[in-house]
Scaffold this motif. Structure first.
Motif, short mmCIF file in Angstrom:
data_model
loop_
_atom_site.label_atom_id
_atom_site.label_comp_id
_atom_site.label_asym_id
_atom_site.label_seq_id
_atom_site.Cartn_x
_atom_site.Cartn_y
_atom_site.Cartn_z
N ASP A 18 0.83 -1.22 0.00
CA ASP A 18 0.00 0.00 0.00
C ASP A 18 0.86 1.26 0.00
O ASP A 18 0.45 2.29 -0.54
N ALA A 19 2.04 1.19 0.60
CA ALA A 19 2.94 2.36 0.67
C ALA A 19 3.46 2.74 -0.71
O ALA A 19 3.85 3.89 -0.94
N GLY A 20 3.45 1.78 -1.64
CA GLY A 20 3.79 2.10 -3.03
C GLY A 20 5.27 2.16 -3.35
O GLY A 20 5.65 2.66 -4.40
N HIS A 21 6.13 1.68 -2.48
CA HIS A 21 7.57 1.78 -2.76
C HIS A 21 8.21 0.45 -3.18
O HIS A 21 9.42 0.37 -3.33
N VAL A 22 7.39 -0.58 -3.41
CA VAL A 22 7.91 -1.90 -3.79
C VAL A 22 7.88 -2.03 -5.32
O VAL A 22 6.88 -1.73 -5.96
N ASP A 23 9.01 -2.50 -5.88
CA ASP A 23 9.11 -2.70 -7.33
C ASP A 23 8.73 -4.12 -7.76
O ASP A 23 8.35 -4.35 -8.90
N LEU A 24 8.86 -5.07 -6.83
CA LEU A 24 8.54 -6.47 -7.10
C LEU A 24 8.28 -7.15 -5.77
O LEU A 24 9.00 -6.91 -4.80
#
Length: 136
Positions: A53-59
């Motif tokens: 949910d934080a939106g900082h994950v690329d995979l």
């Protein structure tokens, strides 16, 4: 490409050894054309959801054999709930479970036991979609 921002890869499993296997198989830089990878190790479903949910994950690499929340169910939930969800790779219990990964809408599946080459190939293909193209 050394100045590039590190790619964040979330590794979810309730088993610390599975998380270690994934990280050791991929290393800090799975491919010379990609930026370094920074790992976020997660052992519970709520923390997976929070990070995604934080939106900082690329995979996200999700263990389909994790308990009590399996990676396939989490993958389906993430794809249903997150607009432009980052790529998801599910670790399946066996090669025959790849159809379940398809049901979960995962972008790729790799069976246990983890084959470092197969895992790296799948991860590299998914991460390339997250890196802007550069001219040679």
């Amino acid at each position: 490409m050394t100045d590039s921002k590190a790619l964040k890869v979330l590794v979810y499993s309730d088993d610390v050894h599975t998380r270690e296997q994934v990280i050791l198989a991929l290393g800090r830089r799975p491919h010379p054309d990609l930026p370094e990878v920074e790992y976020v190790e997660v052992a519970t479903e709520p923390v997976v959801i929070q990070n995604m949910d934080a939106g900082h994950v690329d995979l996200a690499i999700l263990d389909g054999e994790a308990v009590p929340a399996g990676g396939m169910g989490i993958a389906k939930q993430l794809k249903d709930e997150i607009y432009q969800c980052p790529p998801l790779l599910v670790l399946t219990g066996r090669p025959q479970d790849a159809w379940l990964a398809t049901w979960s809408r995962a972008d790729a599946a790799v069976p246990h036991p983890i084959d470092p080459i197969q895992l790296a190939e799948a991860v590299i293909a998914l991460l390339r979609s997250r890196v802007p193209a550069t001219s040679a």
